[in-house]
Design a protein around this motif. Structure first.
Motif, PDB file in Angstrom:
ATOM      1  N   UNK A   1      28.678  18.921  98.212  1.00 46.06           N
ATOM      2  CA  UNK A   1      29.276  19.840  98.424  1.00 46.06           C
ATOM      3  C   UNK A   1      30.815  19.399  98.001  1.00 46.06           C
ATOM      4  N   UNK A   2      31.064  18.004  98.340  1.00 45.83           N
ATOM      5  CA  UNK A   2      32.340  17.415  97.970  1.00 45.83           C
ATOM      6  C   UNK A   2      32.363  17.324  96.520  1.00 45.83           C
ATOM      7  N   UNK A   3      31.544  17.178  95.793  1.00 45.45           N
ATOM      8  CA  UNK A   3      31.369  17.042  94.544  1.00 45.45           C
ATOM      9  C   UNK A   3      31.564  18.472  93.834  1.00 45.45           C
ATOM     10  N   UNK A   4      31.235  19.414  94.311  1.00 46.58           N
ATOM     11  CA  UNK A   4      31.274  20.917  93.893  1.00 46.58           C
ATOM     12  C   UNK A   4      32.571  21.350  94.058  1.00 46.58           C
ATOM     13  N   UNK A   5      33.314  21.023  95.060  1.00 47.25           N
ATOM     14  CA  UNK A   5      34.828  21.473  95.521  1.00 47.25           C
ATOM     15  C   UNK A   5      35.711  20.897  94.358  1.00 47.25           C
ATOM     16  N   UNK A   6      35.365  19.902  93.591  1.00 45.57           N
ATOM     17  CA  UNK A   6      36.438  19.444  92.407  1.00 45.57           C
ATOM     18  C   UNK A   6      35.708  19.379  91.296  1.00 45.57           C
ATOM     19  N   UNK A   7      34.557  19.866  91.036  1.00 42.42           N
ATOM     20  CA  UNK A   7      33.897  19.741  89.811  1.00 42.42           C
ATOM     21  C   UNK A   7      34.492  20.821  88.808  1.00 42.42           C
ATOM     22  N   UNK A   8      34.879  20.531  87.623  1.00 42.40           N
ATOM     23  CA  UNK A   8      35.476  21.323  86.461  1.00 42.40           C
ATOM     24  C   UNK A   8      34.872  22.550  86.438  1.00 42.40           C
ATOM     25  N   UNK A   9      35.641  23.541  86.469  1.00 38.65           N
ATOM     26  CA  UNK A   9      35.069  25.136  86.104  1.00 38.65           C
ATOM     27  C   UNK A   9      36.024  25.592  84.972  1.00 38.65           C
ATOM     28  N   UNK A  10      35.484  25.750  83.799  1.00 39.38           N
ATOM     29  CA  UNK A  10      36.019  25.886  82.467  1.00 39.38           C
ATOM     30  C   UNK A  10      35.615  27.156  81.658  1.00 39.38           C
ATOM     31  N   UNK A  11      36.347  27.876  81.077  1.00 41.82           N
ATOM     32  CA  UNK A  11      35.738  29.205  80.561  1.00 41.82           C
ATOM     33  C   UNK A  11      34.630  28.651  79.345  1.00 41.82           C
ATOM     34  N   UNK A  12      33.588  29.310  79.164  1.00 42.52           N
ATOM     35  CA  UNK A  12      32.604  29.009  78.438  1.00 42.52           C
ATOM     36  C   UNK A  12      32.649  29.688  76.876  1.00 42.52           C
ATOM     37  N   UNK A  13      32.729  28.928  76.096  1.00 47.49           N
ATOM     38  CA  UNK A  13      32.864  29.389  74.349  1.00 47.49           C
ATOM     39  C   UNK A  13      31.623  30.082  74.190  1.00 47.49           C
ATOM     40  N   UNK A  14      31.608  31.366  73.414  1.00 51.07           N
ATOM     41  CA  UNK A  14      30.341  31.658  72.920  1.00 51.07           C
ATOM     42  C   UNK A  14      29.464  30.822  72.147  1.00 51.07           C
ATOM     43  N   UNK A  15      28.152  31.252  72.198  1.00 53.13           N
ATOM     44  CA  UNK A  15      27.025  30.498  71.602  1.00 53.13           C
ATOM     45  C   UNK A  15      26.823  30.914  70.250  1.00 53.13           C
ATOM     46  N   UNK A  16      26.831  30.251  69.289  1.00 51.33           N
ATOM     47  CA  UNK A  16      26.747  30.848  68.058  1.00 51.33           C
ATOM     48  C   UNK A  16      25.542  31.054  67.560  1.00 51.33           C
ATOM     49  N   UNK A  17      25.185  31.754  66.555  1.00 55.26           N
ATOM     50  CA  UNK A  17      23.893  32.310  66.263  1.00 55.26           C
ATOM     51  C   UNK A  17      22.966  31.106  65.751  1.00 55.26           C
ATOM     52  N   UNK A  18      21.718  31.250  65.798  1.00 54.68           N
ATOM     53  CA  UNK A  18      20.883  30.234  65.422  1.00 54.68           C
ATOM     54  C   UNK A  18      20.834  29.973  63.987  1.00 54.68           C
ATOM     55  N   UNK A  19      20.888  28.509  63.763  1.00 51.45           N
ATOM     56  CA  UNK A  19      20.998  28.164  62.289  1.00 51.45           C
ATOM     57  C   UNK A  19      19.534  27.958  61.706  1.00 51.45           C
ATOM     58  N   UNK A  20      18.603  27.820  62.555  1.00 55.09           N
ATOM     59  CA  UNK A  20      17.166  27.550  62.129  1.00 55.09           C
ATOM     60  C   UNK A  20      16.367  28.906  61.936  1.00 55.09           C
ATOM     61  N   UNK A  21      15.835  29.245  61.002  1.00 57.14           N
ATOM     62  CA  UNK A  21      15.111  30.461  60.867  1.00 57.14           C
ATOM     63  C   UNK A  21      13.946  30.743  62.222  1.00 57.14           C
ATOM     64  N   UNK A  22      13.702  31.953  62.357  1.00 55.17           N
ATOM     65  CA  UNK A  22      12.578  32.367  63.492  1.00 55.17           C
ATOM     66  C   UNK A  22      11.286  31.695  62.944  1.00 55.17           C
ATOM     67  N   UNK A  23      10.863  31.172  64.066  1.00 52.26           N
ATOM     68  CA  UNK A  23       9.506  30.213  63.747  1.00 52.26           C
ATOM     69  C   UNK A  23       8.408  31.104  64.525  1.00 52.26           C
ATOM     70  N   UNK A  24       7.689  32.015  63.784  1.00 53.06           N
ATOM     71  CA  UNK A  24       6.588  32.779  64.775  1.00 53.06           C
ATOM     72  C   UNK A  24       5.628  31.868  65.010  1.00 53.06           C
ATOM     73  N   UNK A  25       5.041  31.826  66.391  1.00 53.51           N
ATOM     74  CA  UNK A  25       3.753  31.352  66.587  1.00 53.51           C
ATOM     75  C   UNK A  25       2.426  32.129  66.136  1.00 53.51           C
ATOM     76  N   UNK A  26       1.663  31.833  65.824  1.00 51.25           N
ATOM     77  CA  UNK A  26       0.181  32.460  65.639  1.00 51.25           C
ATOM     78  C   UNK A  26      -0.316  32.911  67.124  1.00 51.25           C
ATOM     79  N   UNK A  27      -0.485  34.159  67.249  1.00 49.07           N
ATOM     80  CA  UNK A  27      -0.922  34.599  68.412  1.00 49.07           C
ATOM     81  C   UNK A  27      -2.493  35.157  68.520  1.00 49.07           C
ATOM     82  N   UNK A  28      -2.955  34.832  69.608  1.00 49.33           N
ATOM     83  CA  UNK A  28      -4.774  34.900  69.469  1.00 49.33           C
ATOM     84  C   UNK A  28      -4.940  36.583  69.476  1.00 49.33           C
ATOM     85  N   UNK A  29      -6.123  36.821  68.992  1.00 49.95           N
ATOM     86  CA  UNK A  29      -6.346  38.211  68.705  1.00 49.95           C
ATOM     87  C   UNK A  29      -7.717  38.603  69.463  1.00 49.95           C
ATOM     88  N   UNK A  30      -8.514  37.441  70.041  1.00 49.77           N
ATOM     89  CA  UNK A  30      -9.871  37.702  70.558  1.00 49.77           C
ATOM     90  C   UNK A  30      -9.810  38.621  71.812  1.00 49.77           C
TER      91      UNK A  30
END
Length: 410
Positions: A285-314
């Protein structure tokens, strides 16, 4: 028409076996186009490599006890339009991703959450709830099968369950993802209140949550340390609560003390442990009373391409027996061929039923032929073996196969 791309993010630390089980179940999801992104410690990544998963999924090394920061790494790597999250100590039903993400066909829906099954795999651990600025949550009434779309009201958001939630990637990224000030506890609740978004509650999007042990709790769910709970609560209230913090602190401390005392009465804690563990809540609790709370920057788009996993069909296979060893080899072989397998093992007893995902890749329900599965069942009821098997199959058909009757191969 091509299905929209989805990403499934799994965060793991200190649970390599549970992680492999979660990924094995996720690979059985009956959704045509999705990728799996795993953020894990070295032990978890080594376990995935040994199990042959590394080349099929995206993996990100991370060994810091901060679930929010880890989820943000997963979000940054996710290339799907919708990003779903599940914990490493949970396993999804095969239709989970289909049900959970279907409401996003409505462009006004930004968030979705589903129901969470408890350790017995039958009773619900969490259903629909709201999220409030004082850190509390209260049940919401929704249709038990059809998705319910809800808007925030009176300053309360719709709560997502951390182990069963999905977001439009653009919405979550613009908000900066999860706040790393919440290393554990209230992390998704903070996000819900920051987004205040239209949310779909999807009862048929179900995961089984195992509550695996961690640095914070033992296998029997006995607390080891309450520091992060105290810290996150204090930080959360600083961000969202406009009143006096002391009454909420006192109320939560008393609740945690009662929780510890209940474990002591049950013989899981020594009397001296109660004060020691409760003190970790105070230091947090004491830690949380002083823990820094800052604005969050946006998360950038993914740099790696989409990696589809083979899905079962049975198809979906239903197997039944009175002894597990009678059908384990057959169930394992079918699962390896891409089948969804439900094995029902009924002993000639009145034992209550349990459902779990077997490490060999099939769903296993065990219990007595005359025992109850649902909480509303009587403790004993006479059944013929075939009738009981069919009843249990029908009970899970919608979440296991997506249809009322299920699909059973010859």
């Amino acid at each position: 028409m091509t299905a929209p791309a989805r990403s499934v993010v799994i965060v793991s630390r200190g649970r390599p076996q549970a992680l492999v089980l979660c990924v094995t179940a996720a690979a059985q999801l009956r959704y045509p186009l999705f990728e799996v992104v795993v953020v894990a410690d070295p032990a978890g990544l080594a376990a995935l490599s040994a199990a042959g998963w590394s080349h099929r999924i995206k993996t990100i090394p991370y060994d810091t006890p901060n679930i929010s920061a880890a989820r943000n790494l997963g979000l940054a790597a996710a290339a799907g339009e919708i990003v779903a999250f599940i914990d490493d100590d949970a396993v999804p039903e095969p239709t989970w991703l289909t049900h959970l993400t279907a409401p996003f066909a409505d462009p006004s829906v930004m968030v979705a959450t589903g129901f969470v099954l408890a350790r017995n795999g039958i009773s619900f651990q969490w259903q629909a709830r709201d999220a409030r600025p004082d850190g509390s949550s209260h049940p919401l009434t929704v249709d038990p099968q059809t998705p319910t779309i809800l808007d925030p009201t009176h300053g309360n958001a719709i709560k997502t369950e951390g182990t069963n939630m999905a977001f439009r990637r653009a919405t979550l990224a613009a908000a900066g993802g999860f706040d790393p000030a919440f290393r554990f506890y209230l992390d998704e609740t903070d996000l819900n209140l920051r987004l205040m978004a239209r949310t779909a509650v999807v009862p048929l999007a179900q995961v089984h949550h195992g509550f695996a042990p961690s640095d914070r709790r033992r296998p029997d769910r006995t607390p080891r340390d309450l520091h992060d709970i105290g810290a996150s609560l204090a930080a959360f209230l600083r961000k969202h609560h406009k009143g006096d913090l002391k009454p909420i602190h006192a109320h939560e401390r008393a609740a945690q003390r009662r929780r510890l005392l209940s474990h002591m009465v049950a013989g899981r804690l020594e009397p001296r442990d109660v004060g020691r563990i409760l003190e970790t809540f105070e230091t947090g609790w004491q830690d949380g009373l002083t823990r820094p709370l800052a604005p969050l920057p946006p998360v950038a788009p993914a740099t790696e391409p989409f990696l589809p996993i083979a899905t079962p069909t049975g198809p979906h296979d239903l197997l039944s027996a009175r002894r597990l060893h009678k059908i384990t080899p057959h169930a394992t072989a079918l699962a390896a061929q891409g089948h969804i397998v439900t094995a029902v093992i009924l002993s000639p007893t009145a034992r209550p039923h349990r459902v779990r995902f077997h490490p060999a890749g099939f769903w296993l329900q065990t219990g007595g032929l005359f025992g109850k599965s649902l909480r509303t069942d009587p403790p004993f009821r006479f059944w013929r073996f075939k009738d009981r098997v069919q009843r249990e199959f029908r009970r899970v058909a919608l979440i296991r196969t997506g249809s009322q009757t299920g699909q059973k191969s010859p």
